[in-house]
Design an enzyme around this catalytic site. Structure first.
Site, PDB file in Angstrom:
ATOM      1  CE  LYS A  35      -3.533  -0.118   2.746  1.00  0.00           C
ATOM      2  NZ  LYS A  35      -4.298  -0.076   4.018  1.00  0.00           N
ATOM      3  CB  THR A 121     -14.735   5.557  15.102  1.00  0.00           C
ATOM      4  OG1 THR A 121     -14.876   6.529  14.053  1.00  0.00           O
ATOM      5  CG2 THR A 121     -16.012   5.516  15.925  1.00  0.00           C
ATOM      6  CD  GLU A 151     -13.801   9.310  10.124  1.00  0.00           C
ATOM      7  OE1 GLU A 151     -14.304   9.985   9.214  1.00  0.00           O
ATOM      8  OE2 GLU A 151     -14.188   8.161  10.413  1.00  0.00           O
ATOM      9  CG  LEU A 153     -13.093  11.650   6.259  1.00  0.00           C
ATOM     10  CD1 LEU A 153     -11.950  10.954   5.556  1.00  0.00           C
ATOM     11  CD2 LEU A 153     -13.119  13.121   5.931  1.00  0.00           C
ATOM     12  CG  LEU A 254     -36.352  10.984   6.777  1.00  0.00           C
ATOM     13  CD1 LEU A 254     -37.459  12.023   6.942  1.00  0.00           C
ATOM     14  CD2 LEU A 254     -36.599   9.819   7.737  1.00  0.00           C
ATOM     15  CB  ALA A 256     -37.886   3.700   2.521  1.00  0.00           C
ATOM     16  CB  CYS A 264     -18.805   4.137   9.385  1.00  0.00           C
ATOM     17  SG  CYS A 264     -17.147   4.665   8.915  1.00  0.00           S
ATOM     18  CE  LYS A 267     -15.586   0.520  12.083  1.00  0.00           C
ATOM     19  NZ  LYS A 267     -15.467   1.322  13.321  1.00  0.00           N
ATOM     20  NE  ARG A 334     -14.779  -0.845   4.778  1.00  0.00           N
ATOM     21  CZ  ARG A 334     -14.269   0.176   5.459  1.00  0.00           C
ATOM     22  NH1 ARG A 334     -13.606  -0.033   6.586  1.00  0.00           N
ATOM     23  NH2 ARG A 334     -14.428   1.412   5.009  1.00  0.00           N
TER      24      ARG A 334
END
Length: 437
Positions: A35, A121, A151, A153, A254, A256, A264, A267, A334
């Site tokens: 990376k 987080t 953050e 983001l 809102l 649906a 994020c 989890k 994810r």
């Protein structure tokens, strides 16, 4: 002022490039050699609109570099922690392995007066624990302190949110730490008028998970209303429009559909509930368990609708799935609702053909048994049912009249309520929206 960013994933890489864009000499540090090598060549390891040009420009300018050597942070005035906090395999709690390892790796190299600023987080209480660790383990004669700068983001808008955030939160224990963070973000504070909330460490840690929990609750609320609308023959999109005009509620989030996903919201609400339980306040967040259940239920509902439309049996039936990433303008799969539905269809015996503009390479790593088409049209060819699950503009722009002759049966389930029902029905399609008559 020199800046270091630990972690070069989605958060860390964008933040590092953003700091360089703001004029700071910046180094990004990660243990992943492949990376780091890719980033150092000016190429992003993920898709994010607008990120590649900034990354390439800042690396070429020399203001931004990437390394696996933690000693390279030795001259940094501010060291941001931007590593992941995934969900533990054996529980809903956040896994602090990477955060703890990052802090342990930088502490021996911190210079006197350095500020460590956490962006990850984390469970409330983490910052205080890490502050004590830093104070106890810096080299002799070195004084460093820790702050928390969460953050906010949004994938697909990460560059904008980094350079022009809608708010800044500084969890600090000294006036000096606040002053340093204000200097780092002086451009956005002075030019954009970005509001700054200065608070203690626990409050700063809670802001991100509280925000995500609220958003998840709002999404699950409208999906619960969709269930009621389906039972009553009402239209959840009109319901959302009507209540969204109330300034106390607002129309955003809102929409649906098949629910939320990504790295994020799912989890974070689970980890937040787990941490509340550890603090003896688990009862305060019991409602988040239902928020999670509603969200999961909408994915199952789409599979049930598919089964009904195909006569009760999915075995051997060809289904086209439009979407793999958890949201448009991202290659992140994810906890993707689109992939969850596609996988469930496949396990039920359907022949599933998936297309996504950016997410298929990552999707294939998670669900290698699905068939991935090179275009939306090829995914739809011969399909007995089409399911729209990620609201890419490309899918909104499809011409349903031109596709009628491509599919075997013109039936579409709009899992995001993003297609035009009149347009699709007018072209001869059976259109099924979630929470719509």
């Amino acid at each position: 002022m020199r800046v270091a960013v630990i972690g070069t994933g989605y958060l860390g890489a964008v933040h590092a490039a953003g700091m360089a864009q703001l004029g700071f000499e910046t180094v990004g540090v990660d243990v992943d050699e492949a990376k780091v090598e890719r980033l150092q060549s000016g190429r992003s390891p993920f898709y994010e609109p607008g990120f590649d040009p900034i990354l390439a420009e800042q690396v070429e300018s020399g203001r931004l570099r990437f390394t696996t050597d933690f000693s390279q942070i030795a001259d940094a005035d501010v060291v941001f922690i931007g590593v992941g906090t995934p969900q533990k395999a054996d529980s809903h709690a956040a896994d602090m392995t990477y955060v703890d390892a990052a802090v342990a790796s930088i502490t021996p190299h911190l210079k006197d007066g350095a500020l460590v600023a956490g962006k990850s987080t984390v469970p409330v209480g983490t910052a205080q624990r890490l502050a004590e660790y830093v104070a106890e383990n810096t080299p002799e004669g070195v004084t460093a302190e820790l702050a928390w700068n969460p953050e906010f983001l949004r994938e697909g808008f990460a560059v904008q949110d980094t350079l022009h955030p809608d708010r800044l939160v500084f969890g600090v224990t000294s006036e000096r730490a606040e002053k340093v963070l204000r200097e780092i973000y002086a451009n956005t504070i002075e030019e954009d008028g970005t509001p700054v909330v200065v608070c203690d460490l626990p409050t700063a840690e809670l802001v991100k998970v509280a925000a995500n929990s609220f958003l998840a609750t709002k999404i699950s609320f409208i999906n619960a209303m969709a269930e009621i609308c389906e039972a009553a023959g009402a239209d959840v999109t009109k319901l959302a429009d009507a209540i969204g005009h109330d300034a106390r509620i607002g129309r955003k989030f809102l929409n649906a559909g098949v629910g939320f996903g990504g790295g994020c919201l799912p989890k974070d609400i689970r980890a937040f509930s787990a941490r509340a339980g550890e603090l003896g306040a688990g009862h305060a967040l019991e409602f988040l368990a239902e928020v999670d259940k509603i969200n999961t239920r909408r994915r199952e509902h789409v599979v049930d609708l598919a089964r009904v439309e195909l006569g009760g049996d999915l075995r051997g039936r060809r289904v086209a799935v439009l979407g793999a990433s958890f949201k448009p303008n991202s290659d992140d799969v994810r906890d993707s609702p689109a992939l969850a539905v596609a996988g469930a269809l496949h396990l039920s015996g359907a022949e599933v053909h998936v297309y996504d503009p950016k997410g298929m390479e990552n999707a294939a790593k998670v669900y290698p048994t699905l068939t991935y088409a090179p275009s939306a049209e090829e995914a739809l060819a011969g399909a007995e049912l089409v399911i729209h699950l990620t609201e890419w503009q490309q899918f909104r722009d499809l011409d349903p009249a031109a596709l009628v002759g491509t599919v075997k049966q013109p039936i579409v389930i709009d899992g995001r309520n993003a297609l035009d029902p009149e347009l699709w029905r007018g072209a001869g399609w059976t259109y099924i929206g979630l929470g719509r008559p």
